[in-house]
Design an enzyme around this catalytic site. Structure first.
Site, PDB file in Angstrom:
ATOM      1  N   HIS A   1      25.168 -14.487  22.275  1.00  0.00           N
ATOM      2  CA  HIS A   1      23.378 -14.389  23.595  1.00  0.00           C
ATOM      3  C   HIS A   1      23.306 -14.899  24.567  1.00  0.00           C
ATOM      4  CE1 HIS A   1      19.506 -15.839  24.406  1.00  0.00           C
ATOM      5  NE2 HIS A   1      19.625 -15.952  24.659  1.00  0.00           N
TER       6      HIS A   1
ATOM      7  N   GLU B   1     -11.162   5.275   7.087  1.00  0.00           N
ATOM      8  CA  GLU B   1     -10.855   4.864   8.487  1.00  0.00           C
ATOM      9  C   GLU B   1     -11.923   3.203   9.691  1.00  0.00           C
ATOM     10  OE1 GLU B   1     -11.766   8.840   8.919  1.00  0.00           O
ATOM     11  OE2 GLU B   1     -10.125   8.973  10.443  1.00  0.00           O
TER      12      GLU B   1
ATOM     13  N   SER C   1      24.808 -14.931  18.106  1.00  0.00           N
ATOM     14  CA  SER C   1      25.844 -15.936  17.179  1.00  0.00           C
ATOM     15  C   SER C   1      25.073 -15.875  19.032  1.00  0.00           C
ATOM     16  CB  SER C   1      27.111 -15.727  17.636  1.00  0.00           C
ATOM     17  OG  SER C   1      26.884 -14.722  19.215  1.00  0.00           O
TER      18      SER C   1
ATOM     19  N   ALA D   1       0.921   6.856   7.407  1.00  0.00           N
ATOM     20  CA  ALA D   1       0.745   8.564   8.490  1.00  0.00           C
ATOM     21  C   ALA D   1      -0.485   8.283   8.986  1.00  0.00           C
ATOM     22  CB  ALA D   1       0.144   9.597   7.025  1.00  0.00           C
TER      23      ALA D   1
ATOM     24  N   GLN E   1       0.919  -1.039   0.138  1.00  0.00           N
ATOM     25  CA  GLN E   1       0.262  -0.060   0.132  1.00  0.00           C
ATOM     26  C   GLN E   1       1.353   1.016  -0.191  1.00  0.00           C
ATOM     27  OE1 GLN E   1      -4.035  -0.453   2.812  1.00  0.00           O
ATOM     28  NE2 GLN E   1      -3.734  -2.308   3.010  1.00  0.00           N
TER      29      GLN E   1
HETATM   30  C1  LIG Z   1      14.939  -7.283  17.041  1.00  0.00           C
HETATM   31  C2  LIG Z   1      16.314  -8.414  18.366  1.00  0.00           C
HETATM   32  C3  LIG Z   1      14.468  -9.020  18.679  1.00  0.00           C
HETATM   33  C4  LIG Z   1      15.372 -10.318  19.891  1.00  0.00           C
HETATM   34  N1  LIG Z   1      14.755 -11.068  20.600  1.00  0.00           N
HETATM   35  C5  LIG Z   1      14.991 -12.156  21.691  1.00  0.00           C
HETATM   36  C6  LIG Z   1      14.616 -12.784  22.260  1.00  0.00           C
HETATM   37  O1  LIG Z   1      13.155 -13.094  21.447  1.00  0.00           O
HETATM   38  N2  LIG Z   1      14.458 -13.675  22.560  1.00  0.00           N
HETATM   39  C7  LIG Z   1      16.088 -13.812  22.838  1.00  0.00           C
HETATM   40  O2  LIG Z   1      16.277 -13.978  24.614  1.00  0.00           O
HETATM   41  N3  LIG Z   1      17.103 -12.656  22.676  1.00  0.00           N
HETATM   42  C8  LIG Z   1      16.171 -11.435  21.719  1.00  0.00           C
HETATM   43  N4  LIG Z   1      17.426 -10.957  21.136  1.00  0.00           N
HETATM   44  C9  LIG Z   1      18.907 -10.648  22.165  1.00  0.00           C
HETATM   45  C10 LIG Z   1      19.700 -12.150  20.978  1.00  0.00           C
HETATM   46  O3  LIG Z   1      19.103 -12.813  21.128  1.00  0.00           O
HETATM   47  C11 LIG Z   1      20.655 -11.310  21.612  1.00  0.00           C
HETATM   48  O4  LIG Z   1      20.893  -9.374  21.086  1.00  0.00           O
HETATM   49  C12 LIG Z   1      21.838 -11.728  20.817  1.00  0.00           C
HETATM   50  O5  LIG Z   1      22.108 -13.739  21.007  1.00  0.00           O
HETATM   51  C13 LIG Z   1      23.186 -11.630  20.861  1.00  0.00           C
HETATM   52  O6  LIG Z   1      24.134 -12.396  20.570  1.00  0.00           O
HETATM   53  P1  LIG Z   1      25.431 -10.997  19.300  1.00  0.00           P
HETATM   54  O7  LIG Z   1      26.509 -12.653  18.772  1.00  0.00           O
HETATM   55  O8  LIG Z   1      24.665 -10.509  17.936  1.00  0.00           O
HETATM   56  O9  LIG Z   1      26.224 -10.671  20.007  1.00  0.00           O
HETATM   57  P2  LIG Z   1      27.370  -8.853  20.212  1.00  0.00           P
HETATM   58  O10 LIG Z   1      26.040  -7.786  20.190  1.00  0.00           O
HETATM   59  O11 LIG Z   1      27.745  -9.308  19.029  1.00  0.00           O
HETATM   60  O12 LIG Z   1      27.492  -9.377  21.582  1.00  0.00           O
HETATM   61  C14 LIG Z   1      26.995  -9.063  22.720  1.00  0.00           C
HETATM   62  C15 LIG Z   1      27.731  -8.874  24.029  1.00  0.00           C
HETATM   63  O13 LIG Z   1      28.398 -10.441  24.214  1.00  0.00           O
HETATM   64  C16 LIG Z   1      29.896 -10.365  24.678  1.00  0.00           C
HETATM   65  N5  LIG Z   1      30.184 -11.984  23.349  1.00  0.00           N
HETATM   66  C17 LIG Z   1      29.779 -11.995  22.483  1.00  0.00           C
HETATM   67  N6  LIG Z   1      30.447 -13.448  21.472  1.00  0.00           N
HETATM   68  C18 LIG Z   1      30.935 -13.677  22.784  1.00  0.00           C
HETATM   69  C19 LIG Z   1      32.308 -14.482  23.124  1.00  0.00           C
HETATM   70  N7  LIG Z   1      32.100 -15.594  22.278  1.00  0.00           N
HETATM   71  N8  LIG Z   1      33.014 -14.619  24.051  1.00  0.00           N
HETATM   72  C20 LIG Z   1      32.971 -13.588  25.003  1.00  0.00           C
HETATM   73  N9  LIG Z   1      31.708 -12.432  25.067  1.00  0.00           N
HETATM   74  C21 LIG Z   1      30.779 -13.090  23.368  1.00  0.00           C
HETATM   75  C22 LIG Z   1      30.230  -9.199  23.331  1.00  0.00           C
HETATM   76  O14 LIG Z   1      31.248  -8.625  24.060  1.00  0.00           O
HETATM   77  C23 LIG Z   1      28.777  -8.060  24.095  1.00  0.00           C
HETATM   78  O15 LIG Z   1      29.271  -8.016  25.380  1.00  0.00           O
HETATM   79  C24 LIG Z   1      16.886  -9.867  19.907  1.00  0.00           C
HETATM   80  C25 LIG Z   1      17.315  -9.615  19.961  1.00  0.00           C
HETATM   81  C26 LIG Z   1      17.221  -8.417  18.520  1.00  0.00           C
HETATM   82  C27 LIG Z   1      17.666  -7.443  17.927  1.00  0.00           C
HETATM   83  S1  FES Z   2       2.906  -1.217   2.817  1.00  0.00           S
HETATM   84 FE1  FES Z   2       3.419  -2.077   4.892  1.00  0.00          FE
HETATM   85  S2  FES Z   2       4.091  -0.592   5.643  1.00  0.00           S
HETATM   86 FE2  FES Z   2       2.970   0.489   4.192  1.00  0.00          FE
END
Ligand SMILES: Cc1cc2nc3c(=O)[nH]c(=O)nc-3n(C[C@H](O)[C@H](O)[C@H](O)COP(=O)(O)OP(=O)(O)OC[C@H]3O[C@@H](n4cnc5c(N)ncnc54)[C@H](O)[C@@H]3O)c2cc1C
Ligand code: FES
Ligand code: FES
Length: 1334
Positions: free
Chosen positions: A359, A1266, A355, A802, A115
């Site tokens: 996590h 609406e 990762s 909007a 849309q």
């Molecule tokens: C939109 C969104 C939705 C989400 N929904 C959920 C959900 O529904 N349920 C849930 O449980 N989680 C949820 N999460 C969280 C997500 O699971 C964690 O953010 C993610 O797993 C972190 O992993 P990363 O690799 O991105 O970490 P990064 O952001 O890269 O690092 C995170 C932290 O871990 C440390 N670290 C990373 N790897 C290592 C390592 N090997 N050794 C030591 N330290 C390390 C880093 O130093 C940092 O402090 C969500 C996140 C987002 C953005």
């Molecule tokens: S069409 Fe999906 S946000 Fe507008």
């Protein structure tokens, strides 16, 4: 400490090599694509991974397996430096309208899946990535792939229907009428559009087949690069504030970490990214391990599997699924529990990036995986360079919020996940505010080891998340269960110990305390049953066990869209009435559609970021901008003093400060603005501005406080018909009740965006704005700069959604931006971040409705006294008009003989609320229908009967003395009942409820009569300008803005009919105050009515001019006639004007004609409620609308479905939370949940009432933007019905208090089950709540 040098970064985008010599580690792929590569198809919607608008495909070559991994990722969270050696595919890379469309783009467009189109590229890329990995996906795959892509316009149905065509099982269903989809779970599996005679919204036969051989190949250069044998060296990238080191081996990684223990390890960036972006955390150095192979290795042992900490959650999921298929079931109990959690954790994009190690180390208190890993006796291997050690993931590991036992200098190398043994059962559950793509409220895991062949517990671990600062073990509960038989008698002790040891104070952060405590019990009860069934299945117990608790149904059925086709007599070139896809749909799907922020930068353009108040009510003592002015890139700071003209914006008689002058009246009020050379610099500059406040006493936040202190915006409105006081004396019953309804955030996918360009001559300005009301924006800027309106032209190409939120607020924002452009004499752009947009711009008014109703034993309502109090916030905006509309439409479809209504807009110290689709009607009617519901409960009649008894019948007259005929309303009502098989559904639901204790179904059928048009007559005018060029092409301009509602498409259809030419010859390029002046807002469902008449008139004038030429040469072509007209010196340009209806209301005499006519609709919903968690699913929605003769059924049905889903969000899930000091907590998709694919009704059918005429609008059509919002309340009332069934099991009957939205929390607590009764709500006043009830 920072890296001294930057290595060149090399990656590919859409098959082209990108070499970046100065890669800044803080640059995310999204801004790189948009700003540097000018690939603007990828959109910004939230910046935090929560909306999917920025989805791209990332591909990597994996030398170990010699395979290429394609995965969807949210570009807003991918640091470009992590892309070294990767290939990125964006929406531009897969197809376009100039060369070849990709089937994924074609199908979403032609199935009417776009849309406003702002979410469309993200949808396309999620689906594209799925097809790259799986060319014949299942419906489950499709739902999973799209789970993290939000759309605020469509209601998802058309997207799913379009993409269903890629799915083999659905195709066989559509072709042969026998799909593999389980219809049993759905009541009354409605026959879907399969009949050849039924008109269809799109023709699947037109679609190009998917040809995987046409896809871009992975760049061979990257394969060679990955295969290179020489040991990879550490890469370093050095940015303005931060450096990133990317070692190539584990040894280097450990060395670096020893040297820089404070430097975080960057993996998926899904935790670090949001903390940097939203919390302002700065790391001068980070270390990325994406090149360290050891972190991605998987090692199998006889006891289990070691998974590299760098593996993404998606890779973990695939690995576990493989292990489950290969291992004996008793060994894979833990794998299955983890799999279940992983499937619901975040979105696929997040799982692809996040990762496992990241996590665990993020240590979220509500992590989905940590409780399972802990309960399952998992451990991690860590290394600090001076030796490895193993750490068990137990209760001691999670030290405090976000902290673990791992030392700063240590790296998690891998995670050990053991096999389970015989008799060891594992189970995991989560509850989240939305079924998918949402963090859990409470999450829990249990591992129990039973003595062989018995149900005696030998060992047990129970872990919870979401009930404290860390993942916690319910130690006492485990102790209490040891050596006990797994049978019902243990439960009451378990509940007591759980409540005893998992203590959540009433003020706990996150709120929902009572609910979270209930969930600790109900989730355990679910485990209890699940494990009981497993024991029974294993043959270790032989007793009778209660029925299994099945998950809520989730199979989305093919849907029905029923509309009338045009008559055979209609000319084939006449486009009116035909289901024509949105004219920009293909451009939406290819990313070619240009939105405000997609415009290329103007030479020397600056960026504006706002400084907002952190206080709700305070004097500004000092505004110190000196530090901001010293920041790199900052050019200037704009304060109220810089405004050369009017410092306030006056809308509908009320003033609003553009920038705060001496005091602030809400958190989020705009105080000043920083202008800098880049967005990042402007933001950093804004953060450096210091404001000193002196708090003023007694801010008002809640409606109750406002009522108590009589804090209102005038005028307050009241209306009376008959004599309520007298009538109340002579009725069988009088009942007093009420309902509170929460507000709603617009959540348009495109945030507020504006670009102001000074022309540099005669004080001329060009505005490029995402607004619904260009004239108001033009006027506001002219007044602010104290220049005439003729120096300002406002251009609107399109608006990315909007819903009422881009009328008044946009004008203010653009005025501030214009001051900056004026002062600096340079172009200035301002695009709000999602969080700022949500904080600053307000939304739908939270409303308290009270009623006193007098009625007879047969359900006839004789007297009604209604009061509405809307929380308007800190400025009046349109709030008094919204309150007015509540009083005008409070009769809905009912002929209450005596009726009195009052509505007041409460002045509070919250951000100012504004217009939102429905303009007060969704609040007003919820109160009315809740009252009718209460009456039905009181007299013990079915609520549909009470509705019927009270409906207007025959020629009728409203309380403001407007005549109308409700016949079409009755036709809709009867048709809806017939289509949904109402009586049969009610019987089936009753039966279901008798058979199920913990799941209940509920139904509701809800009607609406919606007044179309503005009650202020002057706003109903429409204007148009139509040019015919010498080649025969036609350019139409009109006053409406295209924001997804398809007004441009409809205007092209109007022109097609009037000029007798095919729609392909007609184009609309923008809305501009330079072509069509003095326009009215595109709102009130009146855009087509007002502008359609104007376009019609302009086209008729032109046609009349051409007619003599046509008559002289009837065989000629359109082009030849046009050409002749030019040479005959006939003007080929004309304006059209429509004054529209002269609506009015006389509040003195209590009469008027505020609306042009009424649109009617009726909606049936059936839901299934899980009483233990409050989760629900809409099983069936049947919607019948009278929209006269639809000009375009594709567009109109899209509007109905989209509005319904927005209503469903409003009434069942969207919750705004404010702190006690008035700060909005819910400032992004992670905290504020709008409906996603998982919330679509499983059977979602729309029927347009046939043979309806409307003499009051163009071509007998009706406005439709609406009314559908209120029909979402059918889901609310169906949930209430299901709750009511649960309550009657607890011996409760009659009306009960149930506010909106009907969140799982409210639904679960209202069931008054044995679980909820164990946890009484804390007494208000005895504690400080986490959030305000505004
Ligand atoms: C939109 C969104 C939705 C989400 N929904 C959920 C959900 O529904 N349920 C849930 O449980 N989680 C949820 N999460 C969280 C997500 O699971 C964690 O953010 C993610 O797993 C972190 O992993 P990363 O690799 O991105 O970490 P990064 O952001 O890269 O690092 C995170 C932290 O871990 C440390 N670290 C990373 N790897 C290592 C390592 N090997 N050794 C030591 N330290 C390390 C880093 O130093 C940092 O402090 C969500 C996140 C987002 C953005
Ligand atoms: S069409 Fe999906 S946000 Fe507008
Ligand atoms: S902008 Fe990236 S997910 Fe929303």
């Amino acid at each position: 400490m920072s890296a001294a040098r930057s290595d060149p970064l090399l990656f590919f985008v859409n098959g082209k090599k990108v070499e970046e010599r100065n890669a800044d580690p803080e640059t995310m792929l999204l801004s790189y694509l948009r700003d540097k590569l000018r690939l603007t198809g990828t959109k910004y919607g939230c910046g935090g991974g929560g909306c999917g608008a920025c989805t791209v495909m990332v591909s990597r070559y994996q030398p170990r397996t010699k395979t290429i991994l394609h995965f969807a990722a949210t570009a807003c969270l991918v640091p470009i430096c992590q892309l070294h050696g990767a290939a990125v595919t964006t929406v531009e890379g897969i197809g376009n309208t100039k060369t070849r469309l990709h089937p994924v783009q074609e199908r979403i467009a032609k199935a009417n899946g776009s849309q406003c189109g702002f979410c469309t590229p993200g949808m396309v890329m999620s689906m594209y990535t799925l097809l790259r990995n799986k060319p014949w996906p299942s419906m489950e795959d499709i739902k999973e792939a799209l789970a993290g892509n939000l759309c605020r316009c469509t209601g998802y149905r058309p997207i799913i229907d379009g993409y269903r065509t890629f799915c083999q099982e659905a195709n066989c269903c559509q072709l042969n009428g026998n799909c593999g989809v389980n219809r049993e779970s759905i009541p009354n599996g409605e026959e879907h559009n399969g009949s050849q005679d039924e008109p269809q919204l799109f023709d699947q036969g037109e679609f190009q087949p998917l040809d995987p051989t046409q896809e871009l190949i992975f760049p061979p250069e990257l394969i060679l690069m990955a295969e290179r044998k020489s040991p990879p060296e550490t890469l370093s990238f050095c940015g303005e504030r931060m450096s990133l080191l990317c070692p190539g081996s584990v040894e280097e990684l450990l060395e670096l970490k020893t040297k820089h223990p404070e430097a975080p390890l960057l993996m998926g960036n899904t935790h670090l990214g949001p903390s940097i972006k939203f919390k302002g955390v700065v790391h001068t150095l980070m270390i990325s391990a994406f090149r360290v192979q050891e972190l991605f290795e998987v090692r199998h042992t006889p006891e289990g599997v070691w998974v590299g900490a760098g593996c993404s959650l998606s890779e973990l999921l695939s690995l576990l699924q493989k292990l489950i298929s290969e291992s004996p079931p008793e060994q894979s109990e833990l794998f299955r529990a983890l799999t279940k959690q992983l499937q619901n954790l975040g979105s696929q994009q997040v799982r692809n990036m996040a990762s496992l190690g990241g996590h665990i180390m993020s240590a979220y208190p509500n992590s989905d995986l940590n409780p399972v890993l802990a309960a399952g006796n998992c451990k991690i291997s860590v290394d600090s360079g001076s030796g490895r050690r193993e750490l068990p993931l137990n209760q001691d590991f999670f030290v405090s919020f976000g902290k673990t036992l791992v030392k700063l200098e240590e790296i998690v190398l891998s995670v050990f996940i053991p096999f389970t043994t015989k008799g060891e059962l594992v189970s995991a559950l989560r509850h989240a505010p939305r079924k998918e793509a949402a963090f859990s409220t409470v999450t829990c895991a249990v591992r129990v080891l039973f003595s062989e062949g018995s149900s005696v517990v030998r060992d047990i671990s129970v872990y919870y998340g979401g009930v404290g600062a860390t993942t916690v073990k319910a130690e006492k509960t485990c102790q209490a269960l040891l050596n006990k038989e797994w049978s019902e008698p243990i439960l009451s002790q378990v509940y007591d110990t759980l409540l005893d040891e998992l203590v959540l104070p009433p003020s706990a952060p996150g709120g929902k305390v009572q609910f979270r405590r209930v969930l600790t019990l109900t989730l355990f009860f679910k485990f209890y049953l699940e494990i009981l069934h497993k024991l029974k299945h294993m043959g270790w117990i032989s007793c009778e066990v209660p029925d299994k608790l099945l998950p809520l149904p989730s199979d989305i059925q093919p849907s029905v869209q029923h509309f009338q086709s045009v008559s055979n007599a209609q000319s084939s070139s006449d486009a009116v009435g035909r289901p024509i896809m949105h004219k920009a749909a293909l451009s939406h799907a290819t990313g070619e559609a240009v939105y405000c922020d997609d415009l290329p930068p103007v030479q020397g353009e600056l960026y504006l970021a706002l400084v907002t108040s952190s206080r709700a009510y305070a004097k500004i003592k000092q505004l110190d901008v000196s530090a901001a002015l010293q920041m790199p890139g900052v050019v200037d700071v704009i304060t109220a003093k810089d405004i050369p003209g009017k410092k306030v914006r006056t809308d509908f008689g009320h003033d609003e400060d553009l920038l705060a002058q001496t005091q602030v009246v809400c958190v989020g009020q705009m105080v000043c603005a920083v202008v800098a050379d880049t967005k990042a610099h402007a933001k950093r500059g804004a953060a450096a501005v210091r404001v000193q406040y002196e708090d003023l006493p007694d801010p008002i936040f809640t409606i109750e406080e406002a009522i108590e202190r009589s804090s209102y915006y005038e005028p307050r409105r009241s209306f009376e018909r008959g004599n309520v006081a007298e009538a109340l004396k002579s009725v069988d019953h009088v009942y007093e009740g009420g309902i509170y309804m929460g507000g709603q955030e617009h959540f348009y996918m495109e945030t507020q965006s504006t670009l102001v360009v000074p022309v540099g001559e005669e004080r001329e300005f060009h505005l490029y704005v995402s607004t619904q009301w260009p004239t108001s924006t033009q006027e506001a800027v002219a007044q602010t700069l104290s220049i005439p309106s003729n120096r300002v032209v406002c251009h609107v190409k399109r608006v990315g959604g909007a819903f009422g939120g881009k009328i008044t607020k946009t004008a203010i924002l653009t005025s501030i931006t214009a001051v900056a452009a004026w002062k600096t004499n340079q172009a200035v752009r301002c695009v709000l971040e999602r969080g700022d947009d949500m904080l600053i711009t307000g939304g739908r008014h939270p409303t308290l409705g009270k009623y006193k109703v007098g009625f007879m034993n047969d359900g006839r309502i004789v007297a009604v006294d209604l009061e509405y109090y809307a929380n308007a916030g800190c400025t009046a905006d349109e709030s008094p008009l919204i309150a007015e509309k509540m009083v005008l439409l409070m009769d809905n479809i009912y002929n209450f003989p005596h009726m009195r209504g009052f509505a007041g807009a409460c002045r509070t110290n919250l951000p100012s609320n504004t217009s939102f689709r429905g303009f007060g009607v969704p609040q007003c009617l919820l109160v009315v229908e809740n009252m009718v519901n209460d009456v039905a409960m009181k007299v013990g009649m079915p609520v549909d009967k009470v509705r019927e008894v009270n409906m207007y019948r025959g020629p009728s007259i409203t309380h403001y003395k407007m005549e109308f005929n409700p016949e079409n309303l009755h036709l809709c009502w009867d048709e809806c009942k017939r289509r949904c098989e109402y009586d049969a559904r009610c019987r089936a639901v009753e039966q279901f409820n008798k058979e199920n204790q913990w799941k209940k179904r509920g139904v509701a059928i809800v009607p609406i009569k919606y007044g179309i048009g503005f009650s202020e007559g002057f706003l109903n005018q429409g204007s148009a300008l139509v040019h015919i060029y010498k080649d025969g092409s036609v350019l139409v301009a009109h006053g409406g803005t295209e924001m997804g509602q398809g007004v441009h498409t409809k205007m092209q259809q109007v022109a097609s009919r009037e000029l007798h030419i095919p729609i392909s010859k007609i184009y609309i390029n923008e809305t501009s105050t330079g072509t069509v002046p003095n326009t009215c807002p595109s709102a009130a469902s009146f855009g087509t009515d007002a502008n359609g008449m104007a376009v019609k008139e302009a086209c008729q004038i032109l046609y009349q001019r051409l007619k003599p030429i046509m008559q002289k040469n009837p065989e000629g072509s359109w082009e030849s006639w046009v050409n002749k007209a030019f040479f005959d010196k006939i003007s080929l340009s004309a304006t059209g004007f429509s004054r529209g209806p002269d609506s009015y209301v006389n509040w003195e005499t209590m009469e008027g004609r505020p609306y042009s006519y009424f649109t009617y609709g009726v909606c049936f919903c059936e839901v299934e409620l899980d009483c233990l968690t409050g989760d629900y699913r809409t099983l069936k929605t049947d919607l019948v609308m009278d929209i006269g003769r639809s000009i375009n059924p594709c567009v109109d049905i899209g509007q109905i479905e989209g509005a319904f889903m927005q209503g469903l969000g409003l009434y069942t899930m969207e919750e705004l939370k404010y702190s006690l000091s008035g700060l909005l907590y819910t400032r992004g998709p992670s905290q504020y949940k709008i409906p996603a694919v998982c919330d679509m009704p499983l059977s979602f059918n729309v029927y347009l009432l046939p043979n309806s005429e409307n003499p009051n609008a163009i071509y007998s059509s009706k406005g439709i933007g609406e009314p559908g919002v209120f029909l979402g309340s059918a889901a609310f009332f169906a949930i209430k019905d299901a709750v009511s069934a649960a309550r009657s099991d607890s011996g409760l009957s009659g009306p009960f208090s149930f506010d909106s939205p009907a969140t799982p929390e409210r639904a679960c607590l209202a069931t008054a089950s044995k679980f909820t009764q164990k946890i009484p709500a804390s007494k208000p006043g005895s504690f400080k709540p986490w959030a305000l009830d505004i």
